[in-house]
Scaffold this motif. Structure first.
Motif, PDB file in Angstrom:
ATOM      1  N   PRO A  94      22.328  43.769  -8.533  1.00 31.10           N
ATOM      2  CA  PRO A  94      21.263  43.739  -7.526  1.00 31.10           C
ATOM      3  C   PRO A  94      20.218  42.658  -7.816  1.00 31.10           C
ATOM      4  O   PRO A  94      19.715  42.008  -6.886  1.00 31.10           O
ATOM      5  CB  PRO A  94      20.653  45.139  -7.604  1.00 31.10           C
ATOM      6  N   GLU A  95      19.918  42.426  -9.078  1.00 29.11           N
ATOM      7  CA  GLU A  95      18.948  41.394  -9.441  1.00 29.11           C
ATOM      8  C   GLU A  95      19.462  40.003  -9.082  1.00 29.11           C
ATOM      9  O   GLU A  95      18.711  39.166  -8.579  1.00 29.11           O
ATOM     10  CB  GLU A  95      18.620  41.471 -10.944  1.00 29.11           C
ATOM     11  N   THR A  98      19.172  39.555  -5.372  1.00 33.85           N
ATOM     12  CA  THR A  98      17.785  39.267  -4.988  1.00 33.85           C
ATOM     13  C   THR A  98      17.431  37.817  -5.284  1.00 33.85           C
ATOM     14  O   THR A  98      16.823  37.131  -4.446  1.00 33.85           O
ATOM     15  CB  THR A  98      16.815  40.217  -5.722  1.00 33.85           C
ATOM     16  N   GLN A 147      18.945  35.472  -2.652  1.00 35.37           N
ATOM     17  CA  GLN A 147      18.765  35.974  -1.288  1.00 35.37           C
ATOM     18  C   GLN A 147      19.023  34.901  -0.234  1.00 35.37           C
ATOM     19  O   GLN A 147      19.625  35.168   0.796  1.00 35.37           O
ATOM     20  CB  GLN A 147      17.361  36.553  -1.119  1.00 35.37           C
ATOM     21  N   SER A 207      21.898  42.447   1.868  1.00 41.95           N
ATOM     22  CA  SER A 207      20.945  43.152   1.004  1.00 41.95           C
ATOM     23  C   SER A 207      20.586  44.522   1.554  1.00 41.95           C
ATOM     24  O   SER A 207      20.407  45.475   0.789  1.00 41.95           O
ATOM     25  CB  SER A 207      19.679  42.316   0.839  1.00 41.95           C
ATOM     26  N   ALA A 221      20.846  48.016  -0.396  1.00 37.65           N
ATOM     27  CA  ALA A 221      19.656  48.856  -0.565  1.00 37.65           C
ATOM     28  C   ALA A 221      19.920  50.275  -0.072  1.00 37.65           C
ATOM     29  O   ALA A 221      19.536  51.255  -0.728  1.00 37.65           O
ATOM     30  CB  ALA A 221      18.468  48.242   0.173  1.00 37.65           C
TER      31      ALA A 221
END
Length: 147
Positions: A111-112, A115, A118, A127, A131
């Protein structure tokens, strides 16, 4: 002009804290997306997500639940998308299968990392689906009925 939204499916798969994405070329731009694509005539939505995942990653996908249904308007083209995102499990990859045109290959990102990258995601749906998955959204496949 007849309004016709594009109905698409996507597979949301997490293994060891990483999410399965595909790196692809779209409109001359290298980007990331979930294994995803259009719903074809004669298919169920879950058949479509199994087919698209296989075509884009070489993995068989077993949908277990619906993560969400998403509406997205393309920012520069007159296109509307309705995405059905499915969570589930992968089978082993068949490296002998050719991947769809434009697909560079599957990759796994945290997930990092997603991000941080993006701007490289195909759309905001990538994303948002992750989420919602991380928030525990799980809806039974029985919500989707064929009559």
């Amino acid at each position: 002009m007849i309004w016709a939204p594009h109905v698409t499916v996507a597979a949301i798969v997490e293994e060891n804290g990483r999410f399965l994405l595909v790196e692809e070329m779209v409109e001359g731009r290298r980007c990331f997306n979930q294994p995803a694509g259009h719903w074809d005539p004669g298919e169920t939505l879950w058949d479509a997500v199994v087919r698209e995942t296989l075509e884009e990653t070489g993995h068989r996908f077993q949908p277990e639940y619906l993560t969400g249904i998403y509406h997205w308007e393309h920012p520069t083209r007159d296109l509307t998308y309705l995405r059905f995102a499915f969570g589930g499990r992968l089978g082993p990859r068949d490296h002998a299968l050719p991947l769809d045109a434009g697909i560079i290959g599957p990759c796994w990102l945290t997930p990092e990392e997603i991000t941080l990258r993006q701007g490289e995601m195909r759309s905001g749906m990538v994303s948002r689906c992750i989420a919602d998955y991380r928030a525990g959204r799980r809806y039974p496949l029985e919500l989707l009925q064929s009559v």
